[in-house]
Design a protein around this motif. Structure first.
Motif: not given
Ligand code: SF4
Length: 350
Positions: A50-51, A240-244, A283-289, A298-300
């Motif tokens: 993951g990122e 991604y975003a703290f989940e598989f 593109d875009g950034a991974a979300p803040d926790p 991941y929708h954005p």
């Protein structure tokens, strides 16, 4: 890329259920691992990819019950040693967990230099580890020499050195030998080669593969570098975003990824031999926790998503009885046409 054997989970060494790591912050509750469920098969290499900031290191710390204050680790993590009864890792006392760490589940983090005491010789580190865990020190030092040789190091020279006298690649291999000297069943490696140059990374990956095969080790290999783990892992789990968001046999994930994020990760690497310096970011950034989007996180960033994705969080069930290649996406059947893979030729060895 060679085809790895397809693996299912029928003899789990870890069962991770509803496992969360949270921090209470001024800005709100921050979940840096969010109710994850996954099994790790005995003897496999599981690549966790993951990122940066996706929760990978928290997953590593959770497997060792080593989340530091003020982080709070909840859920269930069961460890099934080869012999003996199942161990509920989150119920162990501090002294019990210290025994399990290193003896049963060992770890290697990036940057060996910060793991070694600069004032102690490498031999001193081995002796101290063996003696602290009540092992026969002389028998253990024999094992240490063998391990160092297996890692293509001059054992006497390395044992007699201080950490600063070794190159980055040598000290990282010495740390891997140290992590294995108590003969653990599991090795958790968190970005173990990140500080090394590309050639040394590849050579260490090959050594890890040889050692895992020879010693029947289970390895959880955590990395942001998908190409690095492609030829090492039996299965890949994408965070991604703290989940598989996707879990499956490595070959399937690399050639038929079901989640748009995994496909974006693959497309950010023109081919699997490309050095990470040449990878294009997504593109875009991974979300803040503290502000993970509702619905599918991941929708954005997702080119496929629609209104449903903004409200409904797609489930992922990566447990033993739920199939072997799973992805948390409402539109797994459509992503292959909506997000085509630009990956170059893949060689299949049968
Ligand atoms: S559920 Fe929707 S937004 Fe999420 S990855 Fe799938 S298509 Fe994209």
């Amino acid at each position: 890329m060679q085809q790895k054997r397809t693996k299912t989970v029928d003899d789990p060494i870890f069962e991770v259920r509803d496992t969360t790591v949270s921090f209470d912050m001024d800005r709100g509750e921050s979940k840096v691992l969010n109710e994850v469920d996954i099994d790790v098969e005995r003897g496999e290499v599981l690549g966790v990819v993951g990122e940066s900031g996706s929760g990978k290191s928290m997953f590593a710390s959770a497997l060792l019950n080593a989340v530091v204050d003020p982080g709070v680790l909840t859920g269930d993590i069961t460890f099934y040693p080869e012999s003996g009864s199942a161990i509920d890792l989150l119920e162990l006392s501090e002294s019990e967990i210290k025994e399990v760490r290193w003896e049963e589940i060992s770890m290697v983090f990036q940057g060996a230099m910060s793991s070694f005491n600069p004032t102690m010789s490498i031999e001193g580190h081995f002796r101290e580890t063996l003696s602290a865990h009540g092992y026969d020190v002389e028998a253990g030092m024999e094992r240490a020499r063998e391990l160092l040789s297996d890692l293509y190091l001059e054992s006497d020279q390395v044992l007699g050195s201080y950490p600063h006298e070794l190159s980055g690649g040598m000290s990282q291999r010495a740390l891997i030998a140290l992590s294995l000297v108590l003969e653990p069943e599991v090795l958790v490696m968190d970005e173990p080669t990140a500080a090394l140059d590309l050639l040394m990374q590849r050579s260490i990956i090959q050594l890890i593969q040889e050692i895992a095969d020879e010693r029947d080790l289970t390895i959880v290999f955590i990395t942001h570098d998908l190409p690095l783990v492609a030829n090492l892992a039996d299965r890949i789990a994408v965070l991604y975003a703290f989940e598989f968001v996707e879990v499956g046999p490595a070959y399937d994930v690399l050639t038929e990824a079901k989640h748009p994020y995994t496909r974006a990760l693959l497309n950010s690497t023109p081919n699997l031999e490309t050095p990470r310096e040449q990878m294009r970011p997504i593109d875009g950034a991974a979300p803040d926790p503290v502000s993970v989007p509702n619905g599918c996180s991941y929708h954005p960033r997702c080119p496929v998503g629609d209104e449903t994705c903004e409200h409904d969080d797609p489930p992922l069930d990566s447990r033993t009885d739920e199939g072997e290649h799973v992805a948390a996406c409402h539109y797994v059947d459509e992503v292959s046409t909506s997000v085509p893979l630009t990956l170059q030729e893949v060689t299949v060895n049968e």
